[in-house]
Design an enzyme around this catalytic site. Structure first.
Site, PDB file in Angstrom:
ATOM      1  N   SER A  23     -41.719 -57.226 -48.559  1.00 11.26           N
ATOM      2  CA  SER A  23     -41.551 -56.468 -47.263  1.00 11.26           C
ATOM      3  C   SER A  23     -43.034 -56.295 -46.500  1.00 11.26           C
ATOM      4  O   SER A  23     -43.410 -55.827 -45.448  1.00 11.26           O
ATOM      5  CB  SER A  23     -40.992 -54.956 -47.264  1.00 11.26           C
ATOM      6  OG  SER A  23     -41.878 -54.351 -48.477  1.00 11.26           O
ATOM      7  N   ASN A 110     -40.532 -44.937 -54.424  1.00 12.15           N
ATOM      8  CA  ASN A 110     -39.333 -44.542 -53.734  1.00 12.15           C
ATOM      9  C   ASN A 110     -39.793 -43.262 -52.828  1.00 12.15           C
ATOM     10  O   ASN A 110     -39.432 -43.153 -51.496  1.00 12.15           O
ATOM     11  CB  ASN A 110     -38.318 -44.156 -54.724  1.00 12.15           C
ATOM     12  CG  ASN A 110     -37.957 -45.432 -55.158  1.00 12.15           C
ATOM     13  OD1 ASN A 110     -38.320 -46.329 -55.022  1.00 12.15           O
ATOM     14  ND2 ASN A 110     -36.876 -45.267 -56.549  1.00 12.15           N
ATOM     15  N   THR A 155     -18.939 -41.182  -6.519  1.00 13.43           N
ATOM     16  CA  THR A 155     -18.097 -41.301  -7.918  1.00 13.43           C
ATOM     17  C   THR A 155     -17.238 -42.432  -7.702  1.00 13.43           C
ATOM     18  O   THR A 155     -16.828 -43.066  -6.674  1.00 13.43           O
ATOM     19  CB  THR A 155     -17.027 -39.880  -7.920  1.00 13.43           C
ATOM     20  OG1 THR A 155     -16.232 -40.088  -6.806  1.00 13.43           O
ATOM     21  CG2 THR A 155     -17.810 -38.834  -7.945  1.00 13.43           C
ATOM     22  N   SER A 277     -39.005 -66.124  -7.461  1.00 12.33           N
ATOM     23  CA  SER A 277     -38.269 -66.974  -8.177  1.00 12.33           C
ATOM     24  C   SER A 277     -39.105 -68.248  -8.279  1.00 12.33           C
ATOM     25  O   SER A 277     -39.735 -68.336  -7.350  1.00 12.33           O
ATOM     26  CB  SER A 277     -37.057 -67.076  -7.407  1.00 12.33           C
ATOM     27  OG  SER A 277     -36.449 -68.355  -7.614  1.00 12.33           O
ATOM     28  N   LYS A 283     -37.064 -64.926  -2.819  1.00 13.73           N
ATOM     29  CA  LYS A 283     -36.478 -63.910  -3.559  1.00 13.73           C
ATOM     30  C   LYS A 283     -37.746 -62.793  -4.161  1.00 13.73           C
ATOM     31  O   LYS A 283     -38.811 -63.138  -4.363  1.00 13.73           O
ATOM     32  CB  LYS A 283     -36.124 -64.420  -4.986  1.00 13.73           C
ATOM     33  CG  LYS A 283     -34.779 -65.162  -4.704  1.00 13.73           C
ATOM     34  CD  LYS A 283     -33.619 -64.250  -4.646  1.00 13.73           C
ATOM     35  CE  LYS A 283     -33.064 -63.442  -5.870  1.00 13.73           C
ATOM     36  NZ  LYS A 283     -32.692 -64.353  -6.941  1.00 13.73           N
ATOM     37  N   GLU A 290     -34.210 -54.629 -14.905  1.00 15.07           N
ATOM     38  CA  GLU A 290     -33.439 -55.689 -15.767  1.00 15.07           C
ATOM     39  C   GLU A 290     -33.623 -55.546 -17.300  1.00 15.07           C
ATOM     40  O   GLU A 290     -32.786 -55.686 -17.880  1.00 15.07           O
ATOM     41  CB  GLU A 290     -33.415 -56.795 -15.205  1.00 15.07           C
ATOM     42  CG  GLU A 290     -32.702 -57.054 -13.740  1.00 15.07           C
ATOM     43  CD  GLU A 290     -32.653 -58.275 -13.089  1.00 15.07           C
ATOM     44  OE1 GLU A 290     -31.663 -58.853 -12.601  1.00 15.07           O
ATOM     45  OE2 GLU A 290     -33.733 -58.944 -12.962  1.00 15.07           O
ATOM     46  N   TYR A 317     -32.344 -44.483 -54.820  1.00 15.81           N
ATOM     47  CA  TYR A 317     -32.890 -45.445 -53.807  1.00 15.81           C
ATOM     48  C   TYR A 317     -32.129 -46.663 -54.132  1.00 15.81           C
ATOM     49  O   TYR A 317     -31.905 -46.851 -55.184  1.00 15.81           O
ATOM     50  CB  TYR A 317     -34.223 -45.462 -53.950  1.00 15.81           C
ATOM     51  CG  TYR A 317     -34.996 -46.520 -53.581  1.00 15.81           C
ATOM     52  CD1 TYR A 317     -35.518 -46.620 -52.194  1.00 15.81           C
ATOM     53  CD2 TYR A 317     -35.138 -47.784 -54.167  1.00 15.81           C
ATOM     54  CE1 TYR A 317     -35.988 -47.641 -51.713  1.00 15.81           C
ATOM     55  CE2 TYR A 317     -35.545 -48.999 -53.460  1.00 15.81           C
ATOM     56  CZ  TYR A 317     -35.868 -48.907 -52.325  1.00 15.81           C
ATOM     57  OH  TYR A 317     -36.506 -50.032 -51.601  1.00 15.81           O
ATOM     58  N   GLN A 322     -35.027 -50.876 -47.813  1.00 16.98           N
ATOM     59  CA  GLN A 322     -36.175 -51.723 -47.271  1.00 16.98           C
ATOM     60  C   GLN A 322     -35.995 -52.314 -45.774  1.00 16.98           C
ATOM     61  O   GLN A 322     -36.797 -52.392 -45.096  1.00 16.98           O
ATOM     62  CB  GLN A 322     -36.293 -52.720 -48.239  1.00 16.98           C
ATOM     63  CG  GLN A 322     -37.856 -53.531 -47.914  1.00 16.98           C
ATOM     64  CD  GLN A 322     -38.266 -54.717 -48.980  1.00 16.98           C
ATOM     65  OE1 GLN A 322     -38.605 -54.124 -50.042  1.00 16.98           O
ATOM     66  NE2 GLN A 322     -38.059 -55.707 -48.748  1.00 16.98           N
ATOM     67  N   LYS A 325     -36.917 -50.300 -42.094  1.00 20.90           N
ATOM     68  CA  LYS A 325     -38.149 -50.243 -41.323  1.00 20.90           C
ATOM     69  C   LYS A 325     -38.329 -51.122 -39.968  1.00 20.90           C
ATOM     70  O   LYS A 325     -38.451 -50.576 -38.949  1.00 20.90           O
ATOM     71  CB  LYS A 325     -39.261 -50.942 -42.352  1.00 20.90           C
ATOM     72  CG  LYS A 325     -39.802 -50.055 -43.234  1.00 20.90           C
ATOM     73  CD  LYS A 325     -40.678 -50.508 -44.460  1.00 20.90           C
ATOM     74  CE  LYS A 325     -40.178 -49.560 -45.417  1.00 20.90           C
ATOM     75  NZ  LYS A 325     -38.894 -49.704 -46.200  1.00 20.90           N
TER      76      LYS A 325
HETATM   77  N1  ARG Z   1     -40.762 -51.980 -50.298  1.00 21.50           N
HETATM   78  C1  ARG Z   1     -39.864 -50.906 -50.741  1.00 21.50           C
HETATM   79  C2  ARG Z   1     -39.189 -50.500 -49.360  1.00 21.50           C
HETATM   80  O1  ARG Z   1     -39.526 -50.660 -48.294  1.00 21.50           O
HETATM   81  C3  ARG Z   1     -40.706 -49.965 -51.509  1.00 21.50           C
HETATM   82  C4  ARG Z   1     -40.006 -49.191 -52.317  1.00 21.50           C
HETATM   83  C5  ARG Z   1     -39.503 -49.997 -53.493  1.00 21.50           C
HETATM   84  N2  ARG Z   1     -38.899 -49.242 -54.632  1.00 21.50           N
HETATM   85  C6  ARG Z   1     -38.154 -49.846 -55.340  1.00 21.50           C
HETATM   86  N3  ARG Z   1     -37.698 -49.069 -56.384  1.00 21.50           N
HETATM   87  N4  ARG Z   1     -38.090 -51.066 -55.673  1.00 21.50           N
HETATM   88  O2  ARG Z   1     -38.315 -49.780 -49.552  1.00 21.50           O
END
Ligand code: ARG
Length: 459
Positions: A23, A110, A155, A277, A283, A290, A317, A322, A325
């Protein structure tokens, strides 16, 4: 680079799987938050004497150095580290040696990653709040200078009743205020520390969760370690509040797009926020609204992605998380840029055609309710008055006339209670002025609201 777990495994990762699993490509955005989180953790381990003060100092110095090198562009986090957490740990060990290996005592990635995203999101929410506040100020400015500008109210996209343009704009101010309030509620849940939950069960190492929480500015800590590392509700809440705010931005965008058409001609775009345009020389395109309208879709998409990501995921977890994000990163970036663009558009990109706006309400039947209410004020039952006016509308439209073109004698044929003073009531300005009920478009009400907002926005 050898993995931290290499002693446990006989073989190395398949190179494709290594990339697939990583990641670092996106979570390097969390570097400053990860450093802050680690510094707080190290300080805490020093305080509880898990680390000696010299070890603590070495770790803090090492982390500070990483920060400096990063800010100076000398340290660029990236592969082969799997993620930002390993990346910093590896860098720390390369800088300070064996002591660096003690940083991860009593914590897990985690609770670490959960802490990092919350710190990042809290900062983003604060930034977004400032941006929406700026947007509100630009809407307010436009509203204040257009209290007496009339605009048709719709309306079903059909002419309904004339409005004060300020009243119309203040409706958006209300929406964005609710958005800010929603983000503050989300913030209070974001501002809860999961640090110290460790992998999922807590730890036997002597830690002080309240210390790290206070150090990082969290208001409270998660009560349950399993919940702490599995909760992604706050990500969904942030994207959900963003999706709703984007719908408001999209709504005002759509109105602007309509207003600047030749058909409406209620406003025009200045050169600062319009594009031409490549083919049609005449234009002037409303690309900004938009794009905002278009970008709303991706935020809705992120909401769907996150809701699906957490569905059916057992405690605690799981690597699915992951995937939290990129949606929140992109949501924050998208909404911030859209709010900024809309603020610029309203500040310097849009000019209202006040005369067209006012003229537009002269030549329609949007004063029909007022004609009915005239009779109501003379004690005619509303439904009766409504039907009388319905007949008059039909009569006029068949003859391509407006109410004001009728003679009083003609009106009297529809109902004897009509008198000469009825025509004053039909003038659009007077129509708007007469809507004095609380929250209505009457000018006195609008002026009151303008004053309230002026105070609220500290202008
Ligand atoms: N890169 C992982 C995430 O974004 C970090 C946590 C990883 N934890 C694990 N037990 N593999 O979630």
């Amino acid at each position: 680079m050898a993995k931290v777990w290499s002693k446990r495994f006989d073989n190395t990762l398949n190179p494709f799987i290594e990339k697939f699993n990583a990641s670092i490509g996106f979570d390097r955005k969390l570097i400053l938050e990860d450093l802050d989180c680690s510094m707080a953790h190290a300080k805490m381990l020093g305080k509880t004497q898990v680390l000696t003060s010299s070890e603590t100092q070495q770790i803090i110095n090492g982390l500070e150095l990483i920060k400096v090198e990063f800010l100076e562009g000398k340290f660029v986090p990236g592969p082969p580290s799997e993620d930002i957490h390993y990346c910093i740990e590896e860098k720390l060990i390369s800088l300070i040696g064996e002591t660096g290996k003690k940083l991860h005592t009593g914590r897990s990635r985690n609770d670490q990653v959960g802490t990092d995203i919350r710190l990042w999101l809290r900062k983003e929410i604060d930034n977004l709040d400032r941006l929406i506040n700026d947007l509100q100020k630009s809407i307010f400015k436009l509203a204040k200078s257009n209290i007496y500008t009339l605009i048709p109210g719709y309306t079903h996209m059909q002419r309904a009743q004339p409005l004060s343009l300020a009243h119309h704009l203040l409706a958006y101010l209300e929406m964005f205020q609710r958005d800010r309030e929603r983000f503050q509620e989300v913030r209070s849940r974001v501002n809860t520390s999961p640090l110290g939950a460790a992998a999922l069960a807590g730890t036997k190492i002597k830690i002080d969760r309240n210390f790290t929480a206070a150090e990082l500015g969290f208001e409270k800590i998660y009560k349950n370690s399993i919940d702490a590392v599995s909760d992604r509700d706050f990500c969904i809440e942030f994207v959900s509040a963003s999706a709703l705010a984007m719908s408001h931005l999209s709504k005002i965008s759509e109105e602007i797009i309509l207003w600047v058409t030749d058909e409406f001609s209620f406003a025009k775009l200045t050169d600062k926020c319009a594009t031409g345009s490549s083919l049609m020389p005449q234009k002037k395109n409303p690309d900004v609204p938009e794009l905002i309208r278009g970008k709303t879709g991706r935020v809705y998409g992120h909401l769907q992605a996150l809701l699906t990501m957490v569905k059916g995921v057992p405690l605690a977890y799981n690597k699915d998380f992951q995937e939290d994000k990129e949606p929140i990163f992109d949501t924050a970036e998208t909404i911030c840029s859209c709010v900024k663009a809309m603020t610029i558009l309203l500040n310097e990109g849009l000019e209202f055609h006040k005369k067209n706006l006012s003229d537009s309400v002269e030549n329609d039947f949007s004063n029909a309710t007022d004609l009915a209410d005239y009779l109501v004020c003379k004690n005619v039952a509303f439904r009766t008055a409504y039907q009388v006016v319905g007949e008059i509308v039909k009569h006029c439209s068949e003859r391509k006339m407006l109410f004001k073109n009728l003679k009083i004698d003609e009106l009297k044929k529809f109902h004897p209670e009509f008198d000469e003073d009825v025509f004053v009531n039909l003038d659009p300005f007077n129509v708007v002025q007469s809507r004095t009920s609380q929250g209505g478009t009457g000018f006195t009400q609008v002026e009151k609201e303008i004053n309230n907002w002026q105070k609220k926005l500290l202008l």
